[in-house]
Design an enzyme around this catalytic site. Structure first.
Site, PDB file in Angstrom:
ATOM      1  N   GLU A   1       0.781  -1.229   0.000  1.00 21.85           N
ATOM      2  CA  GLU A   1       0.000   0.000   0.000  1.00 21.85           C
ATOM      3  C   GLU A   1       0.817   1.285   0.000  1.00 21.85           C
ATOM      4  O   GLU A   1       0.391   2.281  -0.575  1.00 21.85           O
ATOM      5  CB  GLU A   1      -0.933  -0.001   1.226  1.00 21.85           C
ATOM      6  CG  GLU A   1      -1.997  -1.066   1.196  1.00 21.85           C
ATOM      7  CD  GLU A   1      -2.998  -0.851   0.069  1.00 21.85           C
ATOM      8  OE1 GLU A   1      -3.491   0.277  -0.075  1.00 21.85           O
ATOM      9  OE2 GLU A   1      -3.268  -1.806  -0.661  1.00 21.85           O
TER      10      GLU A   1
ATOM     11  N   SER B   1     -46.741 -32.232  39.194  1.00 21.01           N
ATOM     12  CA  SER B   1     -46.306 -32.671  40.528  1.00 21.01           C
ATOM     13  C   SER B   1     -44.898 -32.221  40.885  1.00 21.01           C
ATOM     14  O   SER B   1     -44.496 -32.327  42.048  1.00 21.01           O
ATOM     15  CB  SER B   1     -46.384 -34.202  40.617  1.00 21.01           C
ATOM     16  OG  SER B   1     -47.722 -34.636  40.470  1.00 21.01           O
TER      17      SER B   1
END
Length: 849
Positions: free
Chosen positions: A90, A507
């Site tokens: 770059e 239950s």
């Protein structure tokens, strides 16, 4: 001569005017473009969006959440190899220029003039500093105005920040494709490794991406990607960042990309990860979740999660297969010829289960030949490999017809179950060698032609169960959720049945009713009448006649018997005696219900709650009655490492000492609320241990370790529950249809949910010692007659050790809760029921219910 001097003077004057005009024009342009430049000082406090990462207790990654998948990494932590790769690609003069590369600008300008009118995109000459200016402060607009602003900003940024700071901003901000922002995230997403592990070829490939990531996609543009990578490697060699020999070797390496998954990273943890995401979102908001860079340390134990997932899935599949074969997933036309693999690849299957999709190619009496769904390559193309397998008769024996004339009959031929073109789920079959040898002899004497059975390529027919369920595993002492599975497949349904499904516990709620009684003067030996009862519900609601599951009654029985054998009528009588307001208060204390209606039917678990809440409630029995809050998260830190949330709120005295000065060792101060007396908690635990030893949960005796728990079944067997715990582990399981419907006669919590808990405990506690439940100080263990609840005598048949609090003991006489006063009652039945009534209710006859 004068004429010549005058000419040169005129030229000088004109040049001076032009020069001054040029300076004025340049100054005017700079003023014009500078007046609305963005404020570059914001870069000093730049906080980029960073992904939130979720980890398990062992540090393994569970999930990541982000809009921009970025991990911020300081420049000091970026390897030189990576820095050199990006500089070579770059901006090779980055550390020499002042923000602008004038040679590059001149080249770009000449190309721009040459390409005017050609609609070609101008070639860039941007330095890394200019890219920082564009990425952070400007738009991607292609114009001369933007380029001028970019250049001006670059010059100012160079004066304000160091080169390393500018490079750090750049390497963390750039987009590198497939959702990756910055080099740290890209390294993980492309190669599943940190930046410190990257090779020359891998670093060069990442450096090749900033210009146009989509143009160098490793799957769709592979050749261009390799060409661009090799170009970067050559630039690295030219700048002496690497040796030429290393560059030549790197260019010969293939481009091996190992894409990182985007969902849950631990198999079977999808429901857990989504519940964590939801909690973080509720606590901190959307922006913090997706951009805040939070580090979330969860309570997840990956090993237990896999155990829990397998136990639940096996239980659901076992029940579903017993209901019969419902048919294939879909059908495809294989008679028309062509590639069956291409057609099969288009059928969407579940990706989070250990089964594979297959198509039936050929069927016979004893086996079927199948083609397995081909995998897709990372670029999306269908693999050209075609795998063939065999389903023998053993692999379909379970597939009884779910309807029709052959309903419930075991198939004798594979062709009775499968047809060519059927798309089905299969998994590898574990064969019995003895049976295989016997069948081999039979096949040798048979003239029937069957598809060949290649060794190691045998499969079993599977089907995705219609029934669903959930399992939660919790540390009862802290409330830390060690495992959570909210259904058979997250890919099939994201609805979390462990935390979102409100169902009746039946239950399984009874222990809270009995805990309220034991905490308020009752003992495990208190006798309650198990006999028909009628309750006027008032307000035109008629008479309610509660029944026991077996439609039988056992007469006067102890509280322990009532829980161990899940007696509904006994529970209703006890709730009537204790009072529903008190039970509602205990239900709120335990976190099961916020506001339980004061109706007796709710004592039988008619209210709706979740598996997670019920598991937490039972954990309070196991830990001696301390309040716990279920949590999937241990700790959350922000991007700077500061703790912003911690589940454990206990105070640690002495933990902040700088050094050792012979002070007392640090201690934890537990200020959690005591929701239940520790002795009451142990009494309930002891009774629930009896459920496993003598009651409705005896299947858990196979675990071979101390286990306590309770089954739960709702009306018409629509929901099946089991909540159980060992001294250090609590587990809750629920099984039922998402749209409630009967599971079938006999499909109780003891038959459906308890085996799942058993399977989990057998593997989870396999290497753990058999530790008994802790007995709190003050509890007296007294030998009693289990039938009467009174102190055991020489002729007692069923003798057990019962837990009593100080000041209580087994009763000396036989008083019954729910009985009636009878002055003529014989000894042992004082204030209870008559022998005749006792015999009647024990036989369960008389048509009283």
């Amino acid at each position: 001569m004068k004429l010549l001097l005058r000419f040169f003077g005129w030229i000088f004057a004109a040049g001076t005017v032009v020069f001054l005009v040029g300076i004025a024009a340049a100054a005017g342009l700079m003023w014009h473009f500078s007046k609305d430049l963005p404020d570059y000082s914001q870069l000093r406090d730049y906080e980029p969006p960073v992904m939130t990462r979720v980890h398990a207790t062992d540090g393994s990654l569970v999930a990541e959440y982000a809009r921009e998948r970025r991990l911020y990494i300081p420049i000091q932590a970026v390897p030189k190899l990576v820095i050199n790769a990006f500089l070579a690609a770059e901006d090779k003069n980055f550390y020499e220029h002042g923000g602008l590369d004038f040679g590059g600008i001149l080249r770009a300008g000449l190309l721009y003039l040459q390409n005017m009118g050609s609609n070609r995109r101008p070639q860039g000459a941007s330095t890394i500093t200019q890219q920082v200016a564009k990425n952070f402060l400007l738009t991607n607009e292609v114009s001369l105005d933007r380029k001028i602003k970019e250049a001006l900003l670059a010059l100012r940024i160079e004066r304000a920040y160091s080169k390393d700071k500018i490079l750090e901003l750049y390497l963390n901000e750039i987009y590198l494709g497939i959702g990756a922002y910055g080099v740290a995230a890209a390294s993980l997403l492309y190669f599943d490794k940190s930046v410190h592990e990257l090779t020359i070829a891998e670093a060069a490939y990442l450096a090749a991406l900033p210009k146009a990531p989509n143009n160098y996609n490793p799957f769709r543009q592979r050749e261009r990607a390799i060409e661009r990578r090799n170009w970067v490697i050559d630039r690295m060699a030219e700048t002496s960042a690497i040796k030429q020999a290393d560059a030549d070797a790197a260019k010969k390496e293939p481009l091996n990309v190992t894409a990182r998954p985007t969902g849950a990273h631990i198999f079977a943890a999808e429901y857990f990860a989504e519940e964590v995401r939801r909690e973080v979102y509720e606590r901190f908001g959307e922006k913090k979740l997706y951009e805040g860079g939070l580090s979330v340390r969860t309570t997840l134990d990956p090993k237990m999660q896999i155990m829990a997932r397998k136990a639940l899935a096996d239980g659901l599949v076992k029940y579903d297969e017993a209901r019969g074969w419902r048919g294939p997933v879909s059908k495809i036309d294989i008679k028309a010829g062509g590639d069956w693999g291409t057609k099969l690849a288009d059928v969407k299957g579940l990706n989070d289960i250990p089964w594979r999709l297959a198509v039936v190619l050929e069927t016979g009496d004893q086996s079927a030949r199948i083609g397995l769904q081909p995998a897709r390559e990372q670029g999306g193309a269908i693999s050209k490999d075609r795998q063939i397998g065999i389903i023998p008769i053993d692999g379909v024996k379970w597939a009884k017809a779910a309807s029709g004339a052959t309903r419930g009959k075991t198939p004798t031929k594979v062709s009775q179950v499968l047809d060519p073109g059927d798309v089905i789920y299969v998994e590898p079959l574990v064969r019995d060698e003895k049976k295989d040898k016997a069948k081999s002899k039979q096949r040798q004497t048979s003239d029937a032609e069957e598809p060949a059975e290649p060794a190691g390529n045998l499969f079993r027919l599977r089907q995705v169960p219609e029934v669903s369920g959930a399992i939660t595993v919790m540390d009862p002492w802290t409330g830390r959720v060690l495992a959570l599975v909210g259904g058979f497949s997250y890919d099939q349904s994201q609805f979390n049945r462990a935390t979102q499904a409100l169902r009746q516990p039946g239950s399984a709620f009874k222990p809270i009713v009995y805990a309220a009684a034991l905490d308020n003067g009752y003992t495990p030996s208190t006798v309650v009448l198990d006999a028909p009862i009628e309750i006027d519900q008032g307000a035109g609601n008629g008479i309610w006649r509660p029944e026991n599951y077996e439609k039988k009654f056992y007469g006067p029985q102890t509280l322990r018997f009532g829980i161990e054998h899940s007696r509904n009528v006994m529970t209703v009588r006890l709730a009537q005696d204790v009072g529903m307001p008190l039970i509602a208060e205990y239900a709120k204390r335990f976190g099961v219900y916020d506001d339980l209606p004061p109706y007796l039917s709710f004592a039988l678990g008619a209210g709706e709650t979740t598996v997670l809440k019920m598991t937490a409630a039972y954990s309070m029995f196991a830990n001696g009655g301390k309040r716990i809050k279920p949590s999937l998260i241990d700790r959350i830190q922000d991007r700077y490492g500061h703790t912003v949330y911690r589940h454990d709120e206990r105070e640690c005295r002495g933990c902040d000492a700088d050094k050792w000065k012979n002070q007392p060792e640090p201690s934890l101060v537990d200020r959690r609320e005591q929701v239940l007396d520790p002795m009451t908690a142990y009494q309930v635990t002891s009774i629930l241990e009896g459920v496993v030893q003598r009651g409705t949960g005896t299947i858990l005796r196979e675990v071979g370790k101390p286990i306590a728990g309770k089954t739960g079944t709702t009306n018409d067997e629509k929901d099946a529950w089991f909540i159980g715990f060992s001294p250090d582990l609590a587990v809750g399981v629920y099984v039922g249809y998402d749209k409630p419907k009967p599971l079938g006669r006999g499909m109780t919590g003891g038959h459906l949910a308890a085996p799942i808990v058993k399977d989990f405990f057998k593997v989870a506690l396999a290497d753990k010692a058999a530790v008994p439940f802790r007995v709190p100080p003050g509890i007296k263990l007294i030998r009693i007659d289990a039938s009467t609840g009174m102190r055991a005598g020489p002729g007692s048949q069923k003798v057990i050790l019962e837990a009593f609090k100080p000041g209580t003991a087994p009763p000396d006489n036989y008083s019954v809760v729910g009985g009636y006063s009878d002055p003529n009652a014989p000894p042992g039945y004082g204030g209870g029921v008559s022998p005749e009534a006792d015999r009647a209710v024990r036989s369960g006859t008389g048509g009283l219910y």
